[in-house]
Design a protein around this motif. Structure first.
Motif, PDB file in Angstrom:
ATOM      1  N   SER A 120       0.846  -1.306   0.044  1.00  0.00           N
ATOM      2  CA  SER A 120      -0.156   0.040  -0.055  1.00  0.00           C
ATOM      3  C   SER A 120       0.916   1.415  -0.168  1.00  0.00           C
ATOM      4  CB  SER A 120      -0.866  -0.016   1.157  1.00  0.00           C
ATOM      5  OG  SER A 120      -0.123   0.126   2.307  1.00  0.00           O
ATOM      6  N   THR A 121       2.104   1.216   0.536  1.00  0.00           N
ATOM      7  CA  THR A 121       3.068   2.330   0.536  1.00  0.00           C
ATOM      8  C   THR A 121       3.673   2.400  -0.686  1.00  0.00           C
ATOM      9  OG1 THR A 121       3.715   2.001   2.877  1.00  0.00           O
ATOM     10  CG2 THR A 121       5.166   3.292   1.414  1.00  0.00           C
ATOM     11  N   MET A 122       3.653   1.352  -1.687  1.00  0.00           N
ATOM     12  CA  MET A 122       4.099   1.446  -2.886  1.00  0.00           C
ATOM     13  C   MET A 122       2.822   2.066  -3.695  1.00  0.00           C
ATOM     14  SD  MET A 122       6.273  -2.136  -3.492  1.00  0.00           S
ATOM     15  CE  MET A 122       6.571  -1.665  -4.945  1.00  0.00           C
ATOM     16  N   LYS A 123       1.911   1.739  -3.479  1.00  0.00           N
ATOM     17  CA  LYS A 123       0.650   2.203  -4.217  1.00  0.00           C
ATOM     18  C   LYS A 123       0.524   3.701  -4.225  1.00  0.00           C
ATOM     19  CE  LYS A 123      -3.335   2.376  -6.256  1.00  0.00           C
ATOM     20  NZ  LYS A 123      -4.602   1.702  -5.699  1.00  0.00           N
ATOM     21  N   VAL A 124       0.439   4.200  -2.990  1.00  0.00           N
ATOM     22  CA  VAL A 124       0.280   5.552  -2.530  1.00  0.00           C
ATOM     23  C   VAL A 124       1.554   6.374  -3.075  1.00  0.00           C
ATOM     24  CG1 VAL A 124      -1.403   5.137  -0.634  1.00  0.00           C
ATOM     25  CG2 VAL A 124       0.949   5.639  -0.122  1.00  0.00           C
ATOM     26  N   THR A 125       2.668   5.987  -3.189  1.00  0.00           N
ATOM     27  CA  THR A 125       3.736   6.540  -3.517  1.00  0.00           C
ATOM     28  C   THR A 125       3.922   6.478  -4.963  1.00  0.00           C
ATOM     29  OG1 THR A 125       5.265   4.766  -3.104  1.00  0.00           O
ATOM     30  CG2 THR A 125       4.818   6.683  -1.435  1.00  0.00           C
ATOM     31  N   GLU A 126       3.220   5.689  -5.841  1.00  0.00           N
ATOM     32  CA  GLU A 126       3.006   5.690  -7.192  1.00  0.00           C
ATOM     33  C   GLU A 126       4.071   4.555  -7.614  1.00  0.00           C
ATOM     34  OE1 GLU A 126       2.837   9.524  -9.019  1.00  0.00           O
ATOM     35  OE2 GLU A 126       0.829   9.872  -8.371  1.00  0.00           O
ATOM     36  N   GLN A 127       4.843   3.949  -6.799  1.00  0.00           N
ATOM     37  CA  GLN A 127       5.645   3.010  -7.308  1.00  0.00           C
ATOM     38  C   GLN A 127       5.028   1.769  -8.214  1.00  0.00           C
ATOM     39  OE1 GLN A 127       8.795   1.858  -4.157  1.00  0.00           O
ATOM     40  NE2 GLN A 127       7.938   3.475  -3.071  1.00  0.00           N
ATOM     41  N   ILE A 128       4.110   1.520  -7.778  1.00  0.00           N
ATOM     42  CA  ILE A 128       3.412   0.614  -8.736  1.00  0.00           C
ATOM     43  C   ILE A 128       3.097   0.816 -10.279  1.00  0.00           C
ATOM     44  CG2 ILE A 128       1.398  -0.880  -9.092  1.00  0.00           C
ATOM     45  CD1 ILE A 128       1.165  -1.131  -5.933  1.00  0.00           C
ATOM     46  N   ASN A 220      -5.179  -2.098  -3.309  1.00  0.00           N
ATOM     47  CA  ASN A 220      -6.050  -1.331  -3.585  1.00  0.00           C
ATOM     48  C   ASN A 220      -6.345  -0.474  -2.530  1.00  0.00           C
ATOM     49  OD1 ASN A 220      -8.450  -2.822  -5.626  1.00  0.00           O
ATOM     50  ND2 ASN A 220      -7.199  -4.313  -4.548  1.00  0.00           N
ATOM     51  N   ALA A 221      -5.269   0.072  -1.725  1.00  0.00           N
ATOM     52  CA  ALA A 221      -5.327   1.038  -0.692  1.00  0.00           C
ATOM     53  C   ALA A 221      -5.598   2.612  -1.216  1.00  0.00           C
ATOM     54  CB  ALA A 221      -3.873   1.002   0.024  1.00  0.00           C
ATOM     55  N   GLN A 222      -6.207   3.280  -0.448  1.00  0.00           N
ATOM     56  CA  GLN A 222      -6.566   4.728  -1.099  1.00  0.00           C
ATOM     57  C   GLN A 222      -5.370   5.666  -0.772  1.00  0.00           C
ATOM     58  OE1 GLN A 222      -9.490   5.316  -2.608  1.00  0.00           O
ATOM     59  NE2 GLN A 222      -9.848   3.262  -2.289  1.00  0.00           N
ATOM     60  N   ASN A 223      -5.346   6.722  -1.449  1.00  0.00           N
ATOM     61  CA  ASN A 223      -4.188   7.665  -1.293  1.00  0.00           C
ATOM     62  C   ASN A 223      -4.081   8.222   0.170  1.00  0.00           C
ATOM     63  OD1 ASN A 223      -3.620   7.303  -3.912  1.00  0.00           O
ATOM     64  ND2 ASN A 223      -4.845   9.048  -4.555  1.00  0.00           N
ATOM     65  N   GLY A 224      -2.738   8.290   0.507  1.00  0.00           N
ATOM     66  CA  GLY A 224      -2.572   8.964   1.743  1.00  0.00           C
ATOM     67  C   GLY A 224      -2.142   8.120   2.812  1.00  0.00           C
ATOM     68  N   ALA A 225      -1.575   8.449   3.870  1.00  0.00           N
ATOM     69  CA  ALA A 225      -1.131   7.660   5.118  1.00  0.00           C
ATOM     70  C   ALA A 225      -2.330   7.013   5.543  1.00  0.00           C
ATOM     71  CB  ALA A 225      -0.595   8.436   6.338  1.00  0.00           C
ATOM     72  N   GLU A 226      -3.445   7.645   5.701  1.00  0.00           N
ATOM     73  CA  GLU A 226      -4.475   7.156   6.407  1.00  0.00           C
ATOM     74  C   GLU A 226      -5.130   5.995   5.535  1.00  0.00           C
ATOM     75  OE1 GLU A 226      -9.343   8.473   7.662  1.00  0.00           O
ATOM     76  OE2 GLU A 226      -7.832   9.896   6.647  1.00  0.00           O
ATOM     77  N   THR A 232      -4.420  -2.001   6.125  1.00  0.00           N
ATOM     78  CA  THR A 232      -3.392  -2.814   6.985  1.00  0.00           C
ATOM     79  C   THR A 232      -4.342  -3.464   7.927  1.00  0.00           C
ATOM     80  OG1 THR A 232      -1.413  -1.452   6.658  1.00  0.00           O
ATOM     81  CG2 THR A 232      -1.571  -3.051   8.446  1.00  0.00           C
ATOM     82  N   THR A 233      -5.197  -2.639   8.591  1.00  0.00           N
ATOM     83  CA  THR A 233      -6.234  -3.034   9.673  1.00  0.00           C
ATOM     84  C   THR A 233      -7.333  -4.041   8.778  1.00  0.00           C
ATOM     85  OG1 THR A 233      -6.212  -0.924  10.838  1.00  0.00           O
ATOM     86  CG2 THR A 233      -7.955  -2.538  11.248  1.00  0.00           C
ATOM     87  N   ARG A 234      -7.848  -3.701   7.782  1.00  0.00           N
ATOM     88  CA  ARG A 234      -8.829  -4.464   6.941  1.00  0.00           C
ATOM     89  C   ARG A 234      -8.181  -5.895   6.770  1.00  0.00           C
ATOM     90  NH1 ARG A 234     -11.409   0.211   3.051  1.00  0.00           N
ATOM     91  NH2 ARG A 234     -12.421   1.329   5.040  1.00  0.00           N
ATOM     92  N   SER A 235      -6.845  -5.706   6.337  1.00  0.00           N
ATOM     93  CA  SER A 235      -6.303  -6.991   5.895  1.00  0.00           C
ATOM     94  C   SER A 235      -6.004  -7.959   6.828  1.00  0.00           C
ATOM     95  CB  SER A 235      -4.861  -6.702   5.061  1.00  0.00           C
ATOM     96  OG  SER A 235      -4.123  -7.733   5.140  1.00  0.00           O
ATOM     97  N   VAL A 236      -5.797  -7.522   7.951  1.00  0.00           N
ATOM     98  CA  VAL A 236      -5.547  -8.297   9.263  1.00  0.00           C
ATOM     99  C   VAL A 236      -6.789  -8.995   9.693  1.00  0.00           C
ATOM    100  CG1 VAL A 236      -4.883  -8.827  11.725  1.00  0.00           C
ATOM    101  CG2 VAL A 236      -3.467  -7.320  10.043  1.00  0.00           C
ATOM    102  N   VAL A 237      -8.196  -8.138   9.907  1.00  0.00           N
ATOM    103  CA  VAL A 237      -9.160  -8.623   9.925  1.00  0.00           C
ATOM    104  C   VAL A 237      -9.980  -9.551   9.176  1.00  0.00           C
ATOM    105  CG1 VAL A 237     -11.632  -7.831  10.891  1.00  0.00           C
ATOM    106  CG2 VAL A 237      -9.706  -6.579  11.464  1.00  0.00           C
ATOM    107  N   VAL A 238      -9.690  -9.262   7.972  1.00  0.00           N
ATOM    108  CA  VAL A 238     -10.271 -10.182   7.045  1.00  0.00           C
ATOM    109  C   VAL A 238      -9.619 -11.511   6.904  1.00  0.00           C
ATOM    110  CG1 VAL A 238     -10.991 -10.538   4.439  1.00  0.00           C
ATOM    111  CG2 VAL A 238     -11.411  -8.230   5.577  1.00  0.00           C
ATOM    112  N   SER A 239      -8.343 -11.488   7.136  1.00  0.00           N
ATOM    113  CA  SER A 239      -7.450 -12.675   6.912  1.00  0.00           C
ATOM    114  C   SER A 239      -7.903 -13.606   7.909  1.00  0.00           C
ATOM    115  CB  SER A 239      -6.046 -12.197   7.007  1.00  0.00           C
ATOM    116  OG  SER A 239      -5.484 -11.572   5.967  1.00  0.00           O
TER     117      SER A 239
END
Length: 256
Positions: A120-128, A220-226, A232-239
């Motif tokens: 998600s950090t790669m996503k929001v920093t446009e590395q993907i 599929n993370a949204q932009n920004g640190a939030e 991350t929270t949703r990933s752990v809960v859903v997993s």
């Protein structure tokens, strides 16, 4: 009022179906990319990062789990005159259920969160987006190595966890004057290969769940640190939820 309530329900259902569709597409694309030879250097890096570094916490978890399980059962078995079965019962419980499930939950909390945060950090920093510009498939570069690493390392972690859990059970059983010969003999008598193999099959499935769910929410993370924190929270809960659900289904299939 009723219309707004129905609209909210409809929106929730549509959102769930959309998420399920995107998740299915990710699984399909990952399977397609598995046809190509992965970069083993990346796979080994992920094995070290996601698997080896997780061993200490799984070892501690399974050690205390085996100790507590024996502590709760030894007294009753001794009262019934069945102290010779303690080792087998503890090992079967750890090998079939507690080992793979607890290892999967711990892996989801540590590894799943790490995967999601990194991607998600790669996503929001446009590395993907940069990977796509360089004609590199993000699924093959990011998802496949993590999937292979999780599916390979989690069964190994479960094997270590089973051994350590049984050892922790013996440490408490020894306190109740159950000697090591009686403990090991009960394991040899009651535990079958299928008990351990079934747990390893579960571990492979749980590893795939942790990797795919973590990568999905990272991609599929949204932009920004939030957005990184929420993903991350949703990933752990859903997993964790999917692990418990799939454990129920696998137990019905493997141990009928």
């Amino acid at each position: 009022m009723i219309i707004k309530f129905l609209e909210s329900i409809g929106a929730y259902v549509i959102n769930c179906l959309e998420t399920l569709g995107q998740f299915t597409i990710l699984v399909r694309d990952t399977i397609v990319q598995l046809r190509h030879m992965p970069r083993f250097r990346h796979v080994f890096q992920q094995m070290s990062h996601l698997g080896v570094d997780t061993l200490p916490i799984i070892a501690l978890t399974m050690l205390f789990t085996g100790m507590v399980l024996t502590l709760q059962t030894a007294t009753e078995f001794i009262r019934l005159g069945a102290q010779s079965t303690v080792g087998g019962i503890v090992t079967i419980a750890v090998g079939r259920e507690l080992g793979p499930v607890l290892a999967g939950v711990v892996t989801a909390g540590r590894v799943g969160a790490a995967i999601t945060a990194e991607i998600s950090t790669m996503k929001v920093t446009e590395q993907i987006d940069a990977l796509k510009v360089m004609a590199t498939n993000p699924i093959g570069y990011l998802v496949v190595p993590r999937l292979i690493a999780c599916m390979c390392m989690l069964p190994l972690l479960v094997v270590f966890g089973d051994v350590i859990g049984s050892l922790g059970g013996w440490m408490i059983a020894n306190y109740y004057d159950i000697d090591i010969y009686m403990y090991i003999n009960s394991i040899d008598t009651f535990v079958e290969v299928h008990d351990v193999v079934g747990g390893l099959i579960k571990a492979i499935v749980f590893g795939a769940i942790v990797a795919i769910v973590g990568c999905y929410y990272g991609l599929n993370a949204q932009n920004g640190a939030e957005g990184v924190g929420k993903a991350t929270t949703r990933s752990v809960v859903v997993s964790i939820i999917v692990i418990f659900f799939s454990n129920c289904l696998l137990s019905m299939v493997l141990y009928r």
